[in-house]
Design a protein around this motif. Structure first.
Motif, PDB file in Angstrom:
ATOM      1  N   GLU A  44      -0.410   0.019  15.797  1.00 34.75           N
ATOM      2  CA  GLU A  44      -0.157  -1.418  15.834  1.00 34.75           C
ATOM      3  C   GLU A  44      -1.404  -2.232  16.187  1.00 34.75           C
ATOM      4  O   GLU A  44      -1.448  -3.430  15.940  1.00 34.75           O
ATOM      5  CB  GLU A  44       0.951  -1.745  16.846  1.00 34.75           C
ATOM      6  N   ARG A  45      -2.433  -1.551  16.760  1.00 34.31           N
ATOM      7  CA  ARG A  45      -3.650  -2.265  17.128  1.00 34.31           C
ATOM      8  C   ARG A  45      -4.837  -1.910  16.235  1.00 34.31           C
ATOM      9  O   ARG A  45      -5.944  -2.402  16.458  1.00 34.31           O
ATOM     10  CB  ARG A  45      -4.007  -1.967  18.593  1.00 34.31           C
ATOM     11  N   ARG A  46      -4.607  -1.096  15.246  1.00 33.11           N
ATOM     12  CA  ARG A  46      -5.708  -0.678  14.381  1.00 33.11           C
ATOM     13  C   ARG A  46      -6.192  -1.842  13.521  1.00 33.11           C
ATOM     14  O   ARG A  46      -5.409  -2.608  12.988  1.00 33.11           O
ATOM     15  CB  ARG A  46      -5.290   0.468  13.461  1.00 33.11           C
ATOM     16  N   ARG A  47      -7.506  -1.917  13.377  1.00 34.32           N
ATOM     17  CA  ARG A  47      -8.101  -2.956  12.528  1.00 34.32           C
ATOM     18  C   ARG A  47      -8.727  -2.356  11.263  1.00 34.32           C
ATOM     19  O   ARG A  47      -9.077  -3.092  10.349  1.00 34.32           O
ATOM     20  CB  ARG A  47      -9.160  -3.738  13.308  1.00 34.32           C
ATOM     21  N   SER A  48      -8.862  -1.024  11.246  1.00 33.21           N
ATOM     22  CA  SER A  48      -9.430  -0.365  10.074  1.00 33.21           C
ATOM     23  C   SER A  48      -8.620   0.881   9.731  1.00 33.21           C
ATOM     24  O   SER A  48      -8.270   1.663  10.622  1.00 33.21           O
ATOM     25  CB  SER A  48     -10.888   0.034  10.345  1.00 33.21           C
ATOM     26  N   VAL A  49      -8.303   1.041   8.452  1.00 34.59           N
ATOM     27  CA  VAL A  49      -7.561   2.208   7.973  1.00 34.59           C
ATOM     28  C   VAL A  49      -8.321   2.810   6.798  1.00 34.59           C
ATOM     29  O   VAL A  49      -8.693   2.100   5.859  1.00 34.59           O
ATOM     30  CB  VAL A  49      -6.127   1.824   7.538  1.00 34.59           C
ATOM     31  N   VAL A  50      -8.547   4.123   6.856  1.00 33.89           N
ATOM     32  CA  VAL A  50      -9.246   4.831   5.782  1.00 33.89           C
ATOM     33  C   VAL A  50      -8.328   5.920   5.241  1.00 33.89           C
ATOM     34  O   VAL A  50      -8.006   6.885   5.935  1.00 33.89           O
ATOM     35  CB  VAL A  50     -10.562   5.454   6.288  1.00 33.89           C
ATOM     36  N   LEU A  51      -7.900   5.753   3.987  1.00 32.93           N
ATOM     37  CA  LEU A  51      -7.025   6.738   3.331  1.00 32.93           C
ATOM     38  C   LEU A  51      -7.585   7.080   1.952  1.00 32.93           C
ATOM     39  O   LEU A  51      -6.860   7.138   0.961  1.00 32.93           O
ATOM     40  CB  LEU A  51      -5.597   6.178   3.205  1.00 32.93           C
ATOM     41  N   ASP A  52      -8.886   7.320   1.900  1.00 29.58           N
ATOM     42  CA  ASP A  52      -9.525   7.709   0.637  1.00 29.58           C
ATOM     43  C   ASP A  52      -9.050   9.101   0.213  1.00 29.58           C
ATOM     44  O   ASP A  52      -8.882   9.993   1.048  1.00 29.58           O
ATOM     45  CB  ASP A  52     -11.043   7.719   0.788  1.00 29.58           C
ATOM     46  N   ALA A  53      -8.852   9.276  -1.105  1.00 27.19           N
ATOM     47  CA  ALA A  53      -8.523  10.591  -1.680  1.00 27.19           C
ATOM     48  C   ALA A  53      -7.337  11.254  -1.000  1.00 27.19           C
ATOM     49  O   ALA A  53      -7.368  12.444  -0.687  1.00 27.19           O
ATOM     50  CB  ALA A  53      -9.754  11.495  -1.634  1.00 27.19           C
ATOM     51  N   CYS A  54      -6.285  10.487  -0.774  1.00 26.20           N
ATOM     52  CA  CYS A  54      -5.061  11.030  -0.166  1.00 26.20           C
ATOM     53  C   CYS A  54      -3.923  11.155  -1.179  1.00 26.20           C
ATOM     54  O   CYS A  54      -2.778  11.413  -0.809  1.00 26.20           O
ATOM     55  CB  CYS A  54      -4.616  10.144   1.005  1.00 26.20           C
ATOM     56  N   ASN A  55      -4.215  10.948  -2.461  1.00 31.31           N
ATOM     57  CA  ASN A  55      -3.231  11.052  -3.538  1.00 31.31           C
ATOM     58  C   ASN A  55      -2.104  10.024  -3.406  1.00 31.31           C
ATOM     59  O   ASN A  55      -0.967  10.269  -3.808  1.00 31.31           O
ATOM     60  CB  ASN A  55      -2.632  12.465  -3.595  1.00 31.31           C
ATOM     61  N   VAL A  56      -2.418   8.885  -2.850  1.00 35.77           N
ATOM     62  CA  VAL A  56      -1.439   7.803  -2.698  1.00 35.77           C
ATOM     63  C   VAL A  56      -1.135   7.195  -4.060  1.00 35.77           C
ATOM     64  O   VAL A  56      -2.043   6.822  -4.806  1.00 35.77           O
ATOM     65  CB  VAL A  56      -1.977   6.716  -1.748  1.00 35.77           C
ATOM     66  N   SER A  57       0.158   7.090  -4.401  1.00 34.32           N
ATOM     67  CA  SER A  57       0.550   6.543  -5.698  1.00 34.32           C
ATOM     68  C   SER A  57       1.497   5.353  -5.585  1.00 34.32           C
ATOM     69  O   SER A  57       1.775   4.692  -6.578  1.00 34.32           O
ATOM     70  CB  SER A  57       1.215   7.636  -6.549  1.00 34.32           C
ATOM     71  N   SER A  58       2.018   5.093  -4.379  1.00 35.78           N
ATOM     72  CA  SER A  58       2.957   3.980  -4.196  1.00 35.78           C
ATOM     73  C   SER A  58       2.850   3.482  -2.762  1.00 35.78           C
ATOM     74  O   SER A  58       2.166   4.081  -1.926  1.00 35.78           O
ATOM     75  CB  SER A  58       4.388   4.420  -4.497  1.00 35.78           C
ATOM     76  N   VAL A  59       3.564   2.396  -2.470  1.00 34.16           N
ATOM     77  CA  VAL A  59       3.520   1.842  -1.120  1.00 34.16           C
ATOM     78  C   VAL A  59       4.447   2.588  -0.174  1.00 34.16           C
ATOM     79  O   VAL A  59       4.057   2.968   0.927  1.00 34.16           O
ATOM     80  CB  VAL A  59       3.900   0.342  -1.139  1.00 34.16           C
TER      81      VAL A  59
END
Length: 417
Positions: A44-59
């Motif tokens: 809830e307090r994060r200001r940066s999120v890194v999800l490179d190359a995680c095979n994300v295809s939808s929300v």
């Protein structure tokens, strides 16, 4: 690798313990144990999120309010192909200012449904996505405060923005590594981005720059054209029409690479574009600018069609005398006197200056003494008295590095046991 949702990837990385979806947000608020390993910050307090190359295809479900303070989101090299997912992410992250979507397969999809106004986004990276120009039209319409846009490696050969697009916030556009070959295509960016400060168009097959009206890119200050195919000085001369241009990068372009001297490679550009303060990341000093102006006067003194600024520099500096053409390169051969103490004989021979001391010793033994196995000590005597006497002891040193060996200098040969 199985495809996952953005919410799923977010929980896997930053909330490693299994938590029921309906209690996730409340549990995060209650406890600090749900943290990404080594990160030490509740979601809830994060200001940066890194999800490179995680095979994300939808929300996925449950993004709303999950990480409301996120300002920077990296989603490169995933499988997002539907713009509705991007719209949902922008809507659910109200403080997002930086979004990296590079290497997502967005090429085949248009933005089918209207996007809501997105005033918080300031930097958008769409490299390697092959995003269509019509999709960019929509994005620019809703991202009203966008300041930086990256659209490299998208295969563009033309610029096809809608003529209705007029974005007053964009300051930096990176459109490098595409297939744009005509300066007229880059011209089309000017009415769309009237306050553009930086344009990076490197690694495009741009072969020339046509005459530019001063109203084109009225605020452009930095221009990157490295690794283009510019092949004539007139093209660079036309860039002087960009009234606020102060920094230009033109490394590895054919017209400049044809000049062997690094210093003279800068002079034609500096002299033709007097508004520059930096060239190829290096500051242009007042001394270098004056040298460049004088160089242009010398270079085109007898030419029937000198550059446009020739008359201006002539009025400023007057006629400039040509520099003497002095060859300062080391001599290739020198006539040296070889003195042999044992039999008091003297032999004058022509010696190659690009050979090493070791090679000279071997040559003396084989040619002058007739004994390849002979070990010799060489004492060099400068006939002008500048270097004095010195033993040639550094086997790998080139002869031309001894200040300047001259005709008539002596080498005394001593046989060693």
């Amino acid at each position: 690798m199985a495809v996952v949702s953005f919410v799923g990837a977010l929980k896997d990385k930053y909330c490693p313990e299994e938590v029921p979806p309906d209690t996730l947000k409340s549990r995060i608020k209650e406890s600090a144990i749900y943290m990404a390993p080594g990160v030490g910050c509740p979601l809830e307090r994060r200001r940066s999120v890194v999800l490179d190359a995680c095979n994300v295809s939808s929300v996925g479900e449950g993004l709303e309010g999950l990480c409301p303070l996120v300002e920077e989101l990296h989603l490169s090299s995933n499988q997002l192909s539907d713009w509705s997912n991007i719209t949902a992410i922008l809507h659910s992250l109200p403080r997002l200012v930086f979004l990296d979507l590079a290497r997502n397969p967005l090429s085949a999809n248009q933005i089918a449904e209207p996007m809501t106004l997105c005033t918080h986004l300031q930097t958008l990276v769409l490299n390697h996505t092959h995003t269509t120009w019509s999709a960019l039209d929509t994005i620019l319409t809703v991202a009203t405060n966008l300041k930086e846009l990256h659209i490299a490696h998208n295969g563009y050969s033309t610029v096809s923005l809608s003529p209705t697009v007029c974005h007053h916030s964009l300051r930096r556009l990176q459109i490098q590594c595409n297939s744009i070959s005509q300066w007229s295509e880059l011209h089309k960016l000017s009415p769309a981005f009237p306050l553009l400060h930086t344009l990076i168009a490197c690694d495009n097959p741009l072969s020339s720059v046509t005459h530019s009206d001063v109203s084109v890119f009225p605020e452009l200050t930095v221009l990157g054209l490295n690794n283009t195919l510019l092949s004539d000085w007139t093209s660079l001369e036309h860039l002087a029409q960009l009234s606020k241009l102060s920094e230009l990068n033109v490394l590895r372009v054919p017209v400049a690479e044809a000049v062997n001297d690094d210093k003279k490679r800068r002079f034609p550009i500096i002299a033709r574009i007097p508004c520059l303060s930096k060239l190829n990341k290096s500051v242009i000093s007042d001394t270098e600018r004056e040298e460049a102006e004088r160089w242009l006067l010398r270079e085109y003194e007898d030419q029937p069609h000198p550059p446009a600024l020739y008359a201006h520099y002539l009025a400023k500096h007057g006629m400039v005398a040509r520099l003497a053409d002095v060859d300062l390169s080391p001599r290739k051969f020198v006539q040296l006197e070889f003195h042999f103490k044992k039999d008091r004989k003297k032999i004058t021979k022509s010696v190659k200056m690009n050979q090493t001391v070791s090679e000279l010793r071997q040559w003396v033994a084989e040619v002058l003494l007739g004994d390849a196995s002979a070990k010799v000590r060489l004492l060099y005597v400068d006939c002008m008295g500048w270097e004095g006497r010195q033993v040639l002891s550094l086997s790998g040193r080139k002869l031309h590095s001894y200040r300047e060996m001259r005709d008539g200098d002596q080498v005394h040969v001593q046989l060693l046991p």
